[in-house]
Design a protein around this motif. Structure first.
Motif, PDB file in Angstrom:
ATOM      1  N   SER A   1       0.952  -1.215  -0.180  1.00 28.53           N
ATOM      2  CA  SER A   1       0.019   0.089   0.122  1.00 28.53           C
ATOM      3  C   SER A   1       0.922   1.144   0.070  1.00 28.53           C
ATOM      4  N   VAL A   2       0.343   2.526  -0.569  1.00 31.49           N
ATOM      5  CA  VAL A   2       1.143   3.618  -0.535  1.00 31.49           C
ATOM      6  C   VAL A   2       0.576   4.585   0.373  1.00 31.49           C
ATOM      7  N   SER A   3       1.431   5.407   1.140  1.00 28.86           N
ATOM      8  CA  SER A   3       1.031   6.192   2.147  1.00 28.86           C
ATOM      9  C   SER A   3       0.275   7.234   1.479  1.00 28.86           C
ATOM     10  N   ALA A   4      -1.083   7.360   2.260  1.00 28.29           N
ATOM     11  CA  ALA A   4      -1.962   8.443   1.679  1.00 28.29           C
ATOM     12  C   ALA A   4      -1.332   9.700   1.955  1.00 28.29           C
ATOM     13  N   SER A   5      -0.521  10.045   2.766  1.00 29.82           N
ATOM     14  CA  SER A   5       0.293  11.454   3.028  1.00 29.82           C
ATOM     15  C   SER A   5       1.250  11.944   1.863  1.00 29.82           C
ATOM     16  N   THR A   6       1.756  10.812   1.149  1.00 31.07           N
ATOM     17  CA  THR A   6       2.573  11.128   0.060  1.00 31.07           C
ATOM     18  C   THR A   6       2.378  10.675  -1.134  1.00 31.07           C
ATOM     19  N   PRO A   7       1.621  11.389  -2.132  1.00 28.82           N
ATOM     20  CA  PRO A   7       1.132  11.017  -3.641  1.00 28.82           C
ATOM     21  C   PRO A   7       2.315  10.515  -4.264  1.00 28.82           C
ATOM     22  N   PRO A   8       1.984   8.974  -4.865  1.00 30.58           N
ATOM     23  CA  PRO A   8       3.014   8.605  -5.440  1.00 30.58           C
ATOM     24  C   PRO A   8       3.109   9.319  -6.940  1.00 30.58           C
ATOM     25  N   PRO A   9       4.479   9.333  -7.436  1.00 29.88           N
ATOM     26  CA  PRO A   9       4.682  10.069  -8.783  1.00 29.88           C
ATOM     27  C   PRO A   9       3.840   9.675  -9.897  1.00 29.88           C
ATOM     28  N   THR A  10       3.261  10.411 -10.733  1.00 29.84           N
ATOM     29  CA  THR A  10       2.497  10.120 -11.758  1.00 29.84           C
ATOM     30  C   THR A  10       3.494   9.526 -12.813  1.00 29.84           C
ATOM     31  N   GLY A  11       3.003   9.006 -14.068  1.00 36.11           N
ATOM     32  CA  GLY A  11       3.415   8.751 -15.176  1.00 36.11           C
ATOM     33  C   GLY A  11       3.913   7.513 -15.351  1.00 36.11           C
ATOM     34  N   PRO A  12       4.677   7.008 -16.194  1.00 31.01           N
ATOM     35  CA  PRO A  12       5.305   5.502 -16.631  1.00 31.01           C
ATOM     36  C   PRO A  12       5.648   4.847 -15.275  1.00 31.01           C
ATOM     37  N   ASN A  13       5.715   3.762 -15.261  1.00 27.75           N
ATOM     38  CA  ASN A  13       5.931   3.136 -13.951  1.00 27.75           C
ATOM     39  C   ASN A  13       6.171   1.628 -14.161  1.00 27.75           C
ATOM     40  N   VAL A  14       6.956   1.026 -13.167  1.00 34.18           N
ATOM     41  CA  VAL A  14       7.238  -0.329 -13.162  1.00 34.18           C
ATOM     42  C   VAL A  14       6.343  -0.950 -12.258  1.00 34.18           C
ATOM     43  N   SER A  15       5.388  -1.537 -12.157  1.00 40.90           N
ATOM     44  CA  SER A  15       4.512  -2.151 -11.159  1.00 40.90           C
ATOM     45  C   SER A  15       4.224  -1.154 -10.139  1.00 40.90           C
ATOM     46  N   GLY A  16       4.061   0.147 -10.353  1.00 40.78           N
ATOM     47  CA  GLY A  16       3.551   1.136  -9.429  1.00 40.78           C
ATOM     48  C   GLY A  16       4.556   1.436  -8.486  1.00 40.78           C
ATOM     49  N   CYS A  17       5.612   1.124  -8.479  1.00 46.22           N
ATOM     50  CA  CYS A  17       6.879   1.452  -7.414  1.00 46.22           C
ATOM     51  C   CYS A  17       8.034   1.805  -7.922  1.00 46.22           C
ATOM     52  N   TYR A  18       8.172   1.801  -9.095  1.00 46.68           N
ATOM     53  CA  TYR A  18       9.414   2.448  -9.529  1.00 46.68           C
ATOM     54  C   TYR A  18       8.977   3.377 -10.859  1.00 46.68           C
ATOM     55  N   HIS A  19       9.541   4.387 -10.756  1.00 48.17           N
ATOM     56  CA  HIS A  19       9.031   5.561 -11.534  1.00 48.17           C
ATOM     57  C   HIS A  19      10.357   6.137 -12.342  1.00 48.17           C
ATOM     58  N   ALA A  20      10.151   7.079 -13.365  1.00 50.60           N
ATOM     59  CA  ALA A  20      11.052   7.638 -14.009  1.00 50.60           C
ATOM     60  C   ALA A  20      12.127   8.412 -13.361  1.00 50.60           C
ATOM     61  N   ASN A  21      11.670   8.778 -12.224  1.00 50.40           N
ATOM     62  CA  ASN A  21      12.870   9.599 -11.211  1.00 50.40           C
ATOM     63  C   ASN A  21      13.798   8.516 -10.413  1.00 50.40           C
ATOM     64  N   ASP A  22      13.345   7.274 -10.832  1.00 53.27           N
ATOM     65  CA  ASP A  22      14.316   6.090 -10.279  1.00 53.27           C
ATOM     66  C   ASP A  22      15.309   5.538 -11.303  1.00 53.27           C
ATOM     67  N   GLY A  23      15.197   6.120 -12.249  1.00 57.60           N
ATOM     68  CA  GLY A  23      15.965   5.493 -13.464  1.00 57.60           C
ATOM     69  C   GLY A  23      15.452   5.371 -14.735  1.00 57.60           C
ATOM     70  N   LYS A  24      15.914   4.474 -15.675  1.00 60.42           N
ATOM     71  CA  LYS A  24      15.406   4.552 -17.152  1.00 60.42           C
ATOM     72  C   LYS A  24      14.702   3.314 -17.387  1.00 60.42           C
ATOM     73  N   ILE A  25      13.541   3.607 -17.502  1.00 59.97           N
ATOM     74  CA  ILE A  25      12.398   2.517 -17.621  1.00 59.97           C
ATOM     75  C   ILE A  25      12.327   1.834 -19.338  1.00 59.97           C
ATOM     76  N   PHE A  26      12.200   0.567 -19.231  1.00 58.27           N
ATOM     77  CA  PHE A  26      12.528  -0.125 -20.425  1.00 58.27           C
ATOM     78  C   PHE A  26      11.343  -1.105 -20.791  1.00 58.27           C
ATOM     79  N   THR A  27      11.289  -1.836 -21.861  1.00 61.32           N
ATOM     80  CA  THR A  27      10.259  -2.964 -22.148  1.00 61.32           C
ATOM     81  C   THR A  27      11.115  -3.967 -22.852  1.00 61.32           C
ATOM     82  N   TYR A  28      10.734  -5.324 -22.561  1.00 58.94           N
ATOM     83  CA  TYR A  28      11.366  -6.319 -23.413  1.00 58.94           C
ATOM     84  C   TYR A  28      10.337  -7.442 -23.687  1.00 58.94           C
ATOM     85  N   ASP A  29      10.521  -8.171 -24.718  1.00 57.95           N
ATOM     86  CA  ASP A  29       9.593  -9.069 -25.082  1.00 57.95           C
ATOM     87  C   ASP A  29       8.242  -8.498 -25.540  1.00 57.95           C
TER      88      ASP A  29
END
Length: 254
Positions: free
Chosen positions: A43-71
């Motif tokens: 669960s995500v803390s209600a007091s800290t809205p998660p970043p919006t935009g592309p993500n990996v499983s909702g817990c890694y976002h573009a500000n964490d690194g370079k998102i890619f896809t495979y297969d």
């Protein structure tokens, strides 16, 4: 008034226990996910809205690194810095989100790749492909193979296939075959809990004893516990486990 206070106390207690939904219920999506992503169980803390935009499983976002896809649509992310990489492969019924504590610990010093895994693909094949992908990143010269449960079991044969580009193997709650352990010529760290039914003390000891060619062959067994894979990254033993991984990798990153 006493009855009113009692009712209010019950409401507060139910709210604290998550009476509005099941424990670990998935949060609402906050932005367009990368195709193939899933929403995390945490669960995500209600007091800290998660970043919006592309993500990996909702817990890694573009500000964490370079998102890619495979297969086609399976997502992953490469974060962190450094000339040494780490490929993290999670347990069969796990998620990339449960390995976030390790990602955060390693990213300041390593190039860390985490990825969602297709149930149709062999974990070993995907781990090898991810390592080769990471080695193509500018400046990355060597990689650690790190996994939990089935990810730990397949980390050693994956390392054998990759050859001299592997800096070492970290296996958390894995069942490594004695044959594969005996072929390993890079440093090996195994971590698990004593009473785990898969990757417990007996499993780890057998592969530890077989890994006679590993230049560093370490074993950490948490006594009296049955915690499995990513469960060792949280709770009372998390600091010991994270410190052990960090120290082992620091010695062998070259």
């Amino acid at each position: 008034m006493r009855g009113f206070i009692g009712v209010m106390g019950l409401v507060v207690a139910l709210t604290a226990c998550g009476s509005g939904g099941t424990a670990g219920a998935a949060p609402a999506s906050t932005g367009p996910a990368v195709p193939g992503t899933s929403v995390p169980s945490e669960s995500v803390s209600a007091s800290t809205p998660p970043p919006t935009g592309p993500n990996v499983s909702g817990c890694y976002h573009a500000n964490d690194g370079k998102i890619f896809t495979y297969d086609g649509s399976m997502p992953g992310i490469i974060g962190g810095t450094g000339s040494v990489g780490v490929v993290i492969t999670y347990e069969r019924r796990g998620t990339v989100c449960s390995w976030r504590p390790l990602f955060d610990r390693l990213a300041p010093h390593y190039r860390v790749l985490v990825y969602t895994r297709s149930s149709q693909a062999l974990p070993e094949d995907t781990a090898v492909a991810m390592a080769r992908r990471l080695l193509k990143e500018r400046g990355v010269e060597r990689v650690f193979m790190l996994g939990g449960s089935i990810g730990a079991t397949t980390a050693v044969p994956a390392a054998l296939r990759l050859g001299p580009k592997v800096a070492g193997v970290v296996a958390v709650s894995g069942q490594i075959s004695q044959e594969n352990a005996g072929k390993l010529t890079v440093p090996l760290l195994q971590i698990g809990s004593e009473h785990d039914g898969y990757g417990g003390a007996d499993d780890l000891t057998r592969s530890h004893d077989a890994a006679t060619k590993a230049p560093d062959n370490e074993l950490l067994v948490i006594p009296g516990e049955s915690l499995h894979a990513s469960a060792l990254l949280t709770g009372p033993h998390s600091k010991q486990v994270l410190d052990k991984i960090d120290a082992f990798m620091a010695r062998h990153k070259g």
